[in-house]
Design an enzyme around this catalytic site. Structure first.
Site, mmCIF file in Angstrom:
data_model
loop_
_atom_site.group_PDB
_atom_site.id
_atom_site.type_symbol
_atom_site.label_atom_id
_atom_site.label_comp_id
_atom_site.label_asym_id
_atom_site.label_seq_id
_atom_site.Cartn_x
_atom_site.Cartn_y
_atom_site.Cartn_z
ATOM 1 N N CYS A 199 -10.552 -2.953 -4.765
ATOM 2 C CA CYS A 199 -9.587 -3.962 -5.236
ATOM 3 C C CYS A 199 -10.304 -5.194 -5.771
ATOM 4 O O CYS A 199 -9.868 -5.793 -6.757
ATOM 5 C CB CYS A 199 -8.621 -4.334 -4.115
ATOM 6 S SG CYS A 199 -7.459 -3.001 -3.762
ATOM 7 N N GLU A 258 -2.968 -4.507 -3.168
ATOM 8 C CA GLU A 258 -3.472 -5.378 -4.235
ATOM 9 C C GLU A 258 -3.451 -4.654 -5.575
ATOM 10 O O GLU A 258 -3.026 -5.181 -6.594
ATOM 11 C CB GLU A 258 -4.908 -5.817 -3.919
ATOM 12 C CG GLU A 258 -5.043 -6.629 -2.643
ATOM 13 C CD GLU A 258 -5.304 -5.781 -1.406
ATOM 14 O OE1 GLU A 258 -4.751 -4.662 -1.302
ATOM 15 O OE2 GLU A 258 -6.052 -6.234 -0.533
ATOM 16 N N CYS A 272 -10.306 -4.649 -0.126
ATOM 17 C CA CYS A 272 -11.403 -3.676 -0.145
ATOM 18 C C CYS A 272 -12.240 -3.862 -1.414
ATOM 19 O O CYS A 272 -11.848 -4.565 -2.358
ATOM 20 C CB CYS A 272 -10.860 -2.249 -0.049
ATOM 21 S SG CYS A 272 -10.266 -1.580 -1.625
ATOM 22 N N ASN A 320 0.847 -1.198 0.000
ATOM 23 C CA ASN A 320 0.000 0.000 0.000
ATOM 24 C C ASN A 320 0.882 1.247 0.000
ATOM 25 O O ASN A 320 1.972 1.268 0.594
ATOM 26 C CB ASN A 320 -1.016 0.002 1.155
ATOM 27 C CG ASN A 320 -0.406 -0.163 2.524
ATOM 28 O OD1 ASN A 320 0.621 -0.794 2.699
ATOM 29 N ND2 ASN A 320 -1.056 0.423 3.524
ATOM 30 N N ILE A 321 0.395 2.258 -0.693
ATOM 31 C CA ILE A 321 1.147 3.509 -0.855
ATOM 32 C C ILE A 321 0.204 4.648 -0.492
ATOM 33 O O ILE A 321 -0.737 4.944 -1.239
ATOM 34 C CB ILE A 321 1.644 3.668 -2.314
ATOM 35 C CG1 ILE A 321 2.492 2.452 -2.727
ATOM 36 C CG2 ILE A 321 2.442 4.963 -2.452
ATOM 37 C CD1 ILE A 321 2.842 2.421 -4.212
ATOM 38 N N GLU A 322 0.432 5.241 0.677
ATOM 39 C CA GLU A 322 -0.484 6.279 1.157
ATOM 40 C C GLU A 322 -0.055 7.662 0.662
ATOM 41 O O GLU A 322 0.993 7.822 0.026
ATOM 42 C CB GLU A 322 -0.568 6.225 2.684
ATOM 43 C CG GLU A 322 -1.139 4.887 3.132
ATOM 44 C CD GLU A 322 -1.465 4.811 4.608
ATOM 45 O OE1 GLU A 322 -0.967 5.644 5.393
ATOM 46 O OE2 GLU A 322 -2.237 3.891 4.961
ATOM 47 N N CYS A 328 -4.048 0.747 -2.609
ATOM 48 C CA CYS A 328 -3.915 -0.491 -1.838
ATOM 49 C C CYS A 328 -2.817 -1.377 -2.420
ATOM 50 O O CYS A 328 -2.485 -1.293 -3.606
ATOM 51 C CB CYS A 328 -5.221 -1.269 -1.865
ATOM 52 S SG CYS A 328 -6.566 -0.522 -0.952
#
Ligand code: THU
Length: 145
Positions: free
Chosen positions: A96, A57, A93, A44-46, A55
Site C-alpha cells: 500500500c 488503503e 503494508c 479490506n476485502i479478503e 487492503c
C-alpha cells in the site's frame, strides 16, 4: 488538530464497519482525502484464496483512480481485530505504501494512523517510505488530476 482530520477518521471508522474479513477477522478502514475535498473510502476485502486479498488503503485508492481522481492530500487508516475493545495504530503494508508512492507526493501526503477521532499520529509518506521508488525514477511525472 485540523477539523478535517476528525471527519476523515470518522469516515475510515465507518468504512471499517463493512470490512470483508472472514479469515483474519482483522478489520481495516481507510478514508482518502482528495485535493478538492472529497472523501473516498475503502475497507479490506479478503478472499478464500488469500493472496487476492485487497487492503483497505488500496481499495480506497483504486476506487478513486477508477473514477478519474488522482489528486490526494491525506489518508486516515483505522484497523484492529474484530473483537478488540480498543484499536491500536494500524500502519499500512509495504504494498500500500508503494501504491501511495505512485499517486502522492511523499513530502506532502499525510497519513493519519488513528485509534479514534481524537487519538491519532500523523506521518508523511516520506517518513513511512524513505527513498521510495516512484514515477520519477522512470522519468515520468506523477499523474496529474
Ligand atoms: N490490512 C489492511 O487492509 N491494511 C493494512 O494496513 C494492514 C492489513 C488487511 C489485510 C488483511 O485483510 C488483514 O488486514 C490482515 O492482514
Amino acid at each position: 488538530m485540523m477539523d478535517y482530520d476528525k471527519k476523515l477518521i470518522a469516515a475510515a471508522l465507518e468504512a471499517r464497519r463493512v470490512s470483508y474479513s472472514p479469515y483474519s477477522h482483522f478489520q481495516v478502514g481507510a478514508a482518502l482525502l482528495t485535493g478538492d475535498g472529497r472523501i473516498v473510502t475503502g475497507c479490506n476485502i479478503e478472499n478464500a484464496g488469500y493472496s487476492p486479498t485487497n487492503c483497505a488503503e488500496r481499495t480506497a485508492f483504486f476506487k478513486a483512480v477508477s473514477e478519474g481522481i488522482y489528486d490526494f492530500s491525506a489518508i486516515a487508516i483505522v484497523g484492529g481485530a474484530r473483537e478488540a475493545a480498543q484499536l491500536e495504530l494500524c500502519a499500512p503494508c509495504g504494498v500500500c505504501r508503494q501504491v501511495m508512492m505512485e499517486f502522492c507526493d511523499p513530502k506532502t501526503f499525510r497519513i493519519l494512523l488513528a485509534r479514534s477521532e481524537e487519538d491519532y499520529q500523523e506521518f508523511t509518506l516520506e517518513q513511512l517510505l524513505p527513498m521510495g521508488f516512484g514515477p520519477g525514477n522512470l522519468g515520468k511525472e506523477r499523474a496529474q488530476p
